[in-house]
Scaffold this active site. Structure first.
Site, mmCIF file in Angstrom:
data_model
loop_
_atom_site.group_PDB
_atom_site.id
_atom_site.type_symbol
_atom_site.label_atom_id
_atom_site.label_comp_id
_atom_site.label_asym_id
_atom_site.label_seq_id
_atom_site.Cartn_x
_atom_site.Cartn_y
_atom_site.Cartn_z
ATOM 1 N N ASP A 196 97.193 47.860 83.443
ATOM 2 C CA ASP A 196 98.414 47.516 84.080
ATOM 3 C C ASP A 196 98.545 46.082 83.276
ATOM 4 O O ASP A 196 98.120 45.649 82.338
ATOM 5 C CB ASP A 196 98.383 47.386 85.568
ATOM 6 C CG ASP A 196 99.851 47.746 86.196
ATOM 7 O OD1 ASP A 196 100.659 47.503 85.675
ATOM 8 O OD2 ASP A 196 99.702 48.931 87.155
ATOM 9 N N HIS A 270 104.425 48.839 82.635
ATOM 10 C CA HIS A 270 103.190 48.393 82.952
ATOM 11 C C HIS A 270 102.123 48.119 81.726
ATOM 12 O O HIS A 270 101.158 48.438 81.822
ATOM 13 C CB HIS A 270 102.853 49.284 83.928
ATOM 14 C CG HIS A 270 103.358 49.220 85.510
ATOM 15 N ND1 HIS A 270 103.274 48.078 86.175
ATOM 16 C CD2 HIS A 270 104.293 49.945 86.062
ATOM 17 C CE1 HIS A 270 104.062 48.257 87.294
ATOM 18 N NE2 HIS A 270 104.649 49.532 87.260
ATOM 19 N N GLU A 334 108.351 53.001 86.565
ATOM 20 C CA GLU A 334 108.614 51.593 86.690
ATOM 21 C C GLU A 334 108.907 50.976 85.189
ATOM 22 O O GLU A 334 108.216 49.949 84.989
ATOM 23 C CB GLU A 334 107.828 50.623 87.502
ATOM 24 C CG GLU A 334 108.039 51.102 89.012
ATOM 25 C CD GLU A 334 107.115 50.310 89.866
ATOM 26 O OE1 GLU A 334 107.291 50.192 91.222
ATOM 27 O OE2 GLU A 334 106.108 49.711 89.476
HETATM 28 C C1 TNX Z 1 104.278 50.692 92.874
HETATM 29 S S1 TNX Z 1 103.230 53.362 92.889
HETATM 30 C C2 TNX Z 1 103.711 50.960 91.731
HETATM 31 C C3 TNX Z 1 102.504 50.016 91.488
HETATM 32 C C4 TNX Z 1 102.215 49.022 92.599
HETATM 33 C C5 TNX Z 1 102.704 49.706 93.865
HETATM 34 C C6 TNX Z 1 102.328 48.665 95.011
HETATM 35 C C7 TNX Z 1 103.650 53.207 91.458
HETATM 36 C C8 TNX Z 1 103.838 54.288 90.523
HETATM 37 N N1 TNX Z 1 103.969 52.074 91.003
HETATM 38 O O1 TNX Z 1 102.629 49.423 90.254
HETATM 39 O O2 TNX Z 1 101.126 48.464 92.594
HETATM 40 O O3 TNX Z 1 104.056 50.110 93.964
HETATM 41 O O4 TNX Z 1 102.533 49.403 96.417
#
Ligand code: TNX
Length: 618
Positions: A196, A270, A334
């Site tokens: 990450d 990420h 994301e």
């Molecule tokens: C969203 S769930 C994210 C993570 C974060 C999390 C915190 C997901 C696919 N991505 O990068 O750690 O929320 O709740």
């Protein structure tokens, strides 16, 4: 003033405990349980007779017997001269029986004379887990098993638990302990979030800087990143990673427990830690990059160049070499499009490939990766963003932003794993009133919410519903820096997840789960050295009750624990009076009294305090 008095003290009678329970104390509750009168007694003469001494389930059982001080014989059935009739005072464990069980199913029958357990492969392993849960130790070398008949198999074939080791690193011993508790509750997929923005945690031999640079951040944000003190950092370097040898060891350890590991290598977002190691993977290699020191979503993402794909293919090839399972998770969540919008290369690529926009480019990225995985005989899993701009061909979707992505994917005939934060499956969310809980990311996922989740959306047709292959909970660790906190956030919610994943919907019963079975399991987990959140005392709630005479039936949420209480306004603690059972409280006219309770476990762990205001017309 009238007296406050305790009427009855009900001590927990541990040895008749499991017998009284409709599910014989087992978590996750089996497909079917027929209770019978009586119990089987294990004494030093009881033999374990086994037709498959090398089976993993047998190894597990022997380990259990050894650790718990039993010296019973474990006899190889094949070496016995006669194999007929029920052999008295034995526990017969067989994988070569005539009969049908589902691939992960088993049957267990306990009478006064004998216990028989039948199952194949993972089924026998799960049967042994059930058997171990049914054993109630008595005096040294003796134990009892309640009589009854169990037929069992899981509701879903994918039963997953995730761990983020990127935001905070957890060492091999902890990961094994995590895998152990998953196996106890019949979960079968460990989703290992290895990379990450804040850290790259897997050794890649061809690109050593991924760990040499990417596994270390200079410092870490203190407290909630969206709260106060936005500029406060701990000024302390943080790092850690696994060598490939360590990973192989964990993969083998998990396999012994019928747990498959799904590695996750995040892309195209990420990716800040990887880009800090190799800026050439970004759209602007001239910029200065660093491993992220705070949380959230960052705009440094992989650029879809030939170089990036070559490096990612190399990385995935090494990953596939050490993770033999069918599924490789490539993240996909994301990914902000800022860098791609600003990049001439990306804009030309969009034009050349006739892609709709940057979402189309994201799909182009993911589909190229998927083809590479498929060519090696593997299947891709991604978070639900991989749907944006067109879904890759054979991909399995993990639906985390609610169920919408999962529903859309199932309608397109793709397999789906449900893991929505809104369904109580984000174990980084608080489990109770946030002011009384440790720092967490926000959101609320109490045990009851996790338990109530049903992975199969009603809007899908029966055929589409078949694409819901399972369910998973996620433990993101931005705010979880220690094993103790990871276990606190995991337990007991993981037990609720196990029941969501295993038990038929019709057999779920939160009252029976939380009151009837959880207390015994928490005591057992405590004995094994796990931390967990002690649920609040049973029989009270944070509320105001009107009246003058009150009766409570209080019980602890951990077997062997006690409910301590006060009515003097002070926080209850181990120096106060305790009552497991009936408590009568009388409140004089015109007064209000706060009954405050806390559960303290045998090892001294305590629950949050529940305050019940008893108001007699103040
Ligand atoms: C969203 S769930 C994210 C993570 C974060 C999390 C915190 C997901 C696919 N991505 O990068 O750690 O929320 O709740």
């Amino acid at each position: 003033m009238k007296q406050i008095f305790v009427v009855v003290l009900v001590a927990f009678a541990a040895n008749c405990w499991a017998q009284n329970d409709a599910n014989l104390g087992i978590i996750p509750a089996p497909l079917s349980v027929k209770k019978a009168k009586g119990k089987f007694t294990i004494n030093p003469e009881t033999n374990f007779i086994i037709d498959s001494p090398a089976h993993k389930a047998v190894i597990l059982l022997k380990e259990y017997l050894r650790k718990n001080g039993y010296s019973n014989g474990v006899v190889d059935m094949n070496t016995m001269s006669r194999k007929q009739g029920p052999i008295k005072n034995s526990i017969l464990i067989q994988t070569n029986f005539k009969g049908n069980t589902a691939p992960e199913g088993y049957e267990l029958k306990a009478t006064d004379d004998q216990v028989v357990l039948n199952g194949r492969g993972p089924g026998l392993f799960y049967g042994v887990q059930t058997l171990i849960q049914m054993i109630t130790p008595e005096k040294m070398g003796f134990a009892t098993i309640p009589c009854g008949e169990i037929k069992d198999e899981p509701r879903f074939r994918y039963r997953g638990m995730h761990l983020d080791v990127a935001r905070h690193f957890f060492d091999v011993d902890f990961v094994k302990k995590y895998i152990d508790v998953m196996a106890m509750y019949k979960l079968n997929n460990f989703h290992w979030h290895l990379t990450d923005d804040q850290g790259w945690r897997i050794e890649i031999k061809k690109y050593p800087k991924l760990t040499a640079v990417g596994s270390n951040r200079a410092q870490t944000k203190v407290g909630n990143f969206s709260g106060n003190n936005l500029d406060l950092y701990d000024n302390t370097p943080y790092g850690g990673f696994y060598t490939q040898d360590q990973i192989k060891e964990v993969v083998a350890y998990a396999k012994e427990r019928y747990i498959n590991i799904i590695p996750e290598i995040e892309m195209p977002g990420h990716a800040a830690a990887a880009i800090a190691a190799y800026p050439v993977l970004s759209c602007d290699p001239s910029k200065n990059y660093k491993v992220s020191e705070t949380w959230g979503v960052v705009t440094d993402v992989f650029c879809p160049t030939d170089t990036t794909f070559r490096v990612l293919f190399d990385i995935l090839d090494e990953v596939m070499d050490i993770f033999p399972g069918k599924y490789i998770h490539i993240g996909g969540d994301e990914c902000p499009k800022d860098a791609w919008k600003a990049s001439t290369f990306c804009q030309n690529l969009i034009a050349r490939e006739s892609l709709r926009d940057e979402n189309g480019l994201q799909s182009y990225f993911i589909q190229k990766i998927e083809r590479h995985l498929n060519a090696s005989g593997r299947s891709m899993i991604g978070w639900d963003e991989i749907l944006e701009g067109g879904l890759a061909q054979n991909a399995t979707v993990m639906s985390w932003r609610g169920e919408t992505g999962g529903i859309a994917a199932a309608q397109l005939n793709h397999d789906v794993i449900m893991t929505p934060g809104s369904g109580g499956l984000y174990f980084d969310h608080a489990q109770g009133k946030s002011a009384l809980e440790p720092l967490s990311i926000g959101g609320n996922a109490p045990l009851a919410k996790t338990y109530a989740y049903d992975p199969v959306p009603a809007e899908l047709t029966p055929d589409q519903q078949k694409h819901i292959v399972g369910v998973q909970a996620n433990l993101w660790t931005e705010y979880i820096a220690t094993p103790a906190k990871a276990e606190y956030m995991l337990l007991p919610r993981m037990l609720a997840l196990a029941e969501v994943a295993w038990t038929p919907k019709a057999a779920k019963d939160y009252d029976n789960f939380s009151k009837g079975r959880i207390p015994r399991h928490l005591a057992m987990l405590e004995g094994k050295g796990y931390n967990y959140r002690v649920p609040e005392a049973l029989g009270v709630s944070d509320t105001t009750l009107k009246g003058g005479e009150f009766r409570f039936d209080l019980s602890p949420t951990v077997e062997g624990g006690k409910v301590f209480y006060t009515i003097d306004g002070y926080t209850p603690r181990e120096t106060d009076m305790w009552v497991n059972g009936r408590l009568n409280v009388n409140v004089p006219v015109g007064r209000a009294i706060d009954l405050q309770t806390t559960v303290i476990s045998p090892a001294g762990k305590r629950s949050n305090v529940v305050k019940t205001t008893l108001d007699n017309g103040k």
